[in-house]
Scaffold this motif. Structure first.
Motif, PDB file in Angstrom:
ATOM      1  N   PHE A   7      -0.417   3.401  -4.770  1.00 52.02           N
ATOM      2  CA  PHE A   7      -1.634   3.381  -5.589  1.00 52.02           C
ATOM      3  C   PHE A   7      -1.299   3.260  -7.077  1.00 52.02           C
ATOM      4  N   GLY A   8      -0.445   4.150  -7.556  1.00 47.18           N
ATOM      5  CA  GLY A   8      -0.069   4.108  -8.965  1.00 47.18           C
ATOM      6  C   GLY A   8       0.623   2.818  -9.347  1.00 47.18           C
ATOM      7  N   GLY A   9       1.492   2.341  -8.459  1.00 46.29           N
ATOM      8  CA  GLY A   9       2.205   1.088  -8.720  1.00 46.29           C
ATOM      9  C   GLY A   9       1.261  -0.096  -8.824  1.00 46.29           C
ATOM     10  N   SER A  10       0.226  -0.119  -7.974  1.00 48.30           N
ATOM     11  CA  SER A  10      -0.732  -1.235  -8.023  1.00 48.30           C
ATOM     12  C   SER A  10      -1.530  -1.206  -9.322  1.00 48.30           C
ATOM     13  N   ILE A  11      -1.809   0.000  -9.834  1.00 47.37           N
ATOM     14  CA  ILE A  11      -2.522   0.118 -11.106  1.00 47.37           C
ATOM     15  C   ILE A  11      -1.650  -0.396 -12.248  1.00 47.37           C
ATOM     16  N   VAL A  12      -0.375  -0.026 -12.239  1.00 44.38           N
ATOM     17  CA  VAL A  12       0.552  -0.516 -13.271  1.00 44.38           C
ATOM     18  C   VAL A  12       0.586  -2.041 -13.265  1.00 44.38           C
ATOM     19  N   ASN A  13       0.766  -2.626 -12.090  1.00 48.47           N
ATOM     20  CA  ASN A  13       0.842  -4.092 -11.980  1.00 48.47           C
ATOM     21  C   ASN A  13      -0.418  -4.766 -12.506  1.00 48.47           C
ATOM     22  N   GLU A  14      -1.578  -4.212 -12.169  1.00 47.68           N
ATOM     23  CA  GLU A  14      -2.834  -4.841 -12.574  1.00 47.68           C
ATOM     24  C   GLU A  14      -3.075  -4.680 -14.079  1.00 47.68           C
TER      25      GLU A  14
END
Length: 219
Positions: A13-20
């Motif tokens: 979840f956190g990683g997807s937020i960083v990427n976006e």
């Protein structure tokens, strides 16, 4: 000037937020206690830091209170999530969004000052279930326990009629706030706007009224 964010917890979840956020041209500090995860995001985030976010001195040394928004995406460790939220509020962070594991976790987070609480797994489950149950509902976003916004595909029953002909608000208590038509989006469409087959209607209202509209007007 680029917006600046901190994301704490670099799981899925956190990683997807960083990427976006990076794709959206934001400055992002990514933090995790796991050095391997930090290394994974060293080339993606503006800055990737290994830190224990339950340590107030560690957070202060990173200058976190200067960031516009902090997202706490810590996974299974509810205690760390709560302590991190509490410390960030005490430091003076203005906007804090926290991932909750369950309703009890959410209650605690709200009591200690979390500005927004999200349940990504639960919310995604709700969206998938609604999409599977109805062929007409293309997407579903829960606004609260009772209200939602949905994308509904116009079928033959609606096509060829204007919004004033259908009188959807009076009959069903829902509002069509926009219409997607190919690459065009009509925001706040006029009452004389004629609905075309396969238009995507953006509908907002109570869950009861949305389901009534979907059942009676589209079947």
């Amino acid at each position: 000037m680029k917006k600046e964010f901190v994301v704490i917890g670099l799981g899925r979840f956190g990683g997807s937020i960083v990427n976006e956020l990076v794709k959206l041209n934001a400055e992002v500090m990514a933090i995790d206690i796991d050095p391997e995860r930090v290394e994974d995001y060293a080339q993606i985030a503006t800055q990737a830091v290994r830190a224990d976010t339950t340590d107030e001195s560690a957070l202060r040394s990173l200058g976190i209170r200067n960031f516009e928004h902090v997202v706490i995406a810590i996974g299974e460790n509810i205690q760390s999530s709560i302590l991190t939220t509490l410390i960030l509020k005490e430091i003076g962070v203005k906007n804090i969004t926290v991932k909750a594991q369950n309703d009890y976790h959410e209650k605690v987070l709200r009591k200690i000052g979390a500005d927004q609480v999200v349940h990504p797994e639960r919310d995604m489950g709700i969206r998938i279930a609604n999409n599977m149950v109805s062929n007409n509902i293309l997407d579903y976003l829960e606004l609260s326990d009772e209200y939602s916004i949905v994308e509904i595909k116009a079928n033959e029953k609606l096509a060829g009629y204007t919004l004033i002909d259908l009188d959807i608000r009076a009959k069903y208590g829902v509002n069509i706030v926009a219409i997607k038509r190919s690459s065009q989006i009509l925001v706040s469409p006029q009452a004389i706007e004629e609905i075309r087959l396969n238009d995507i209607l953006i509908v907002i209202g109570s869950d009861i009224d949305i389901h009534r509209f979907e059942k009676k007007a589209l079947h």
